[in-house]
Design an enzyme around this catalytic site. Structure first.
Site, PDB file in Angstrom:
ATOM      1  N   GLU A 108     -12.775  84.524  20.030  1.00 32.76           N
ATOM      2  CA  GLU A 108     -12.750  85.964  20.311  1.00 32.76           C
ATOM      3  C   GLU A 108     -11.577  86.654  19.626  1.00 32.76           C
ATOM      4  OE1 GLU A 108     -12.963  85.417  24.503  1.00 32.76           O
ATOM      5  OE2 GLU A 108     -15.011  84.649  24.323  1.00 32.76           O
ATOM      6  N   GLU A 128     -17.815  79.582  27.580  1.00 34.00           N
ATOM      7  CA  GLU A 128     -17.519  80.214  28.868  1.00 34.00           C
ATOM      8  C   GLU A 128     -18.628  80.021  29.899  1.00 34.00           C
ATOM      9  OE1 GLU A 128     -15.063  82.624  25.868  1.00 34.00           O
ATOM     10  OE2 GLU A 128     -17.008  81.604  25.921  1.00 34.00           O
TER      11      GLU A 128
END
Length: 247
Positions: A108, A128
């Site tokens: 990210e 995640e």
């Protein structure tokens, strides 16, 4: 700063994540140092920013072996999201050079850059969901824009790891090259940008991001809301305990 290095030379600000003993995994101190480095780059005379990691990885994601921080989780999560805000707000174009692991928050961070180069054998992944967590760093907004909504859902819902070549095929990175060529290429791109008139480079970045970043703030806020729900779940406790029990 102890976990992030900032140097400015020849019109280029180099920001290097510097927790090599933990594969530059994210901890609160790294987030704080990263924000300080971004502020330093923004205030400098640099005309381009190069983002990389020291040691064997770019960033291996959140450090699950770190103790769970005490205090208000929203403050900590907002602090993490601020990295993406300040990356996107830098006046200088940002070139990310990804080697080794770029997992979760590490991937990210790379998404927040303007240009992304990767070693062919770099390892990307968005684990995640498999850990019971929520994505951060505006991945919910930026990832579909880069790879398309179907591929974004594939990457998030399956959580499988993929190399730099696959990242290039997906459109996640601009180029994938042999590891030995990564930093020379990244420096070459940063140097080329640094030789352009800085105002023109900033305006080009701003003009393109005006459309790209539409809805970015709402995505960042939604991610925090989801993270507050997930981070104290039984699934997260189980995955964290399993990781901490590894030798």
């Amino acid at each position: 700063m102890s976990t992030v290095d900032l140097t400015v030379d020849g019109g280029i600000a180099q920001i290097r994540l510097n927790r090599p003993e933990r594969l530059n995994a994210v901890a609160p101190v790294l987030v704080d140092d990263f924000l300080t480095a971004l502020d330093g780059a923004a205030a400098s005379e640099a005309r381009a920013v190069l983002l990389a990691g020291n040691g064997r990885a770019f960033c291996a994601g959140h450090d699950l072996k770190e103790p769970t921080p005490e205090g208000d989780s929203r403050v900590r999560l907002d602090r993490l999201q601020e990295v993406t805000r300040r990356l996107r707000a830098l006046p200088q174009p940002v070139v990310a050079a990804v080697h080794g692991y770029a997992i979760g928050a590490g991937a990210e961070f790379a998404l927040g850059a303007d240009l992304v180069l990767a070693a062919e054998d770099a390892v990307f992944g968005f684990p995640e969901v498999s850990l019971g967590l929520s994505v951060t760093g505006a991945a919910s907004r930026l990832l579909p824009l880069l790879v398309g909504p179907l591929r974004a859902k594939e990457l998030l819902l399956l959580g499988e790891r993929f190399d730099g070549r696959r990242a290039h095929d997906l459109g996640l990175v601009n180029a994938a090259v042999p590891a030995a060529e990564l930093m020379p290429l990244a420096l070459g791109w940063a140097e080329k940008i640094a030789h352009h008139p800085p105002e023109a480079a900033t305006m080009a970045k701003r003009a393109l991001d005006a459309g790209i970043d539409h809805g970015l703030e709402s995505a960042l806020e939604l991610e925090v809301s989801h993270a507050l729900i997930t981070e104290h779940s039984a699934a997260v406790r189980a995955s964290t305990e399993a990781f901490r029990s590894r030798p």
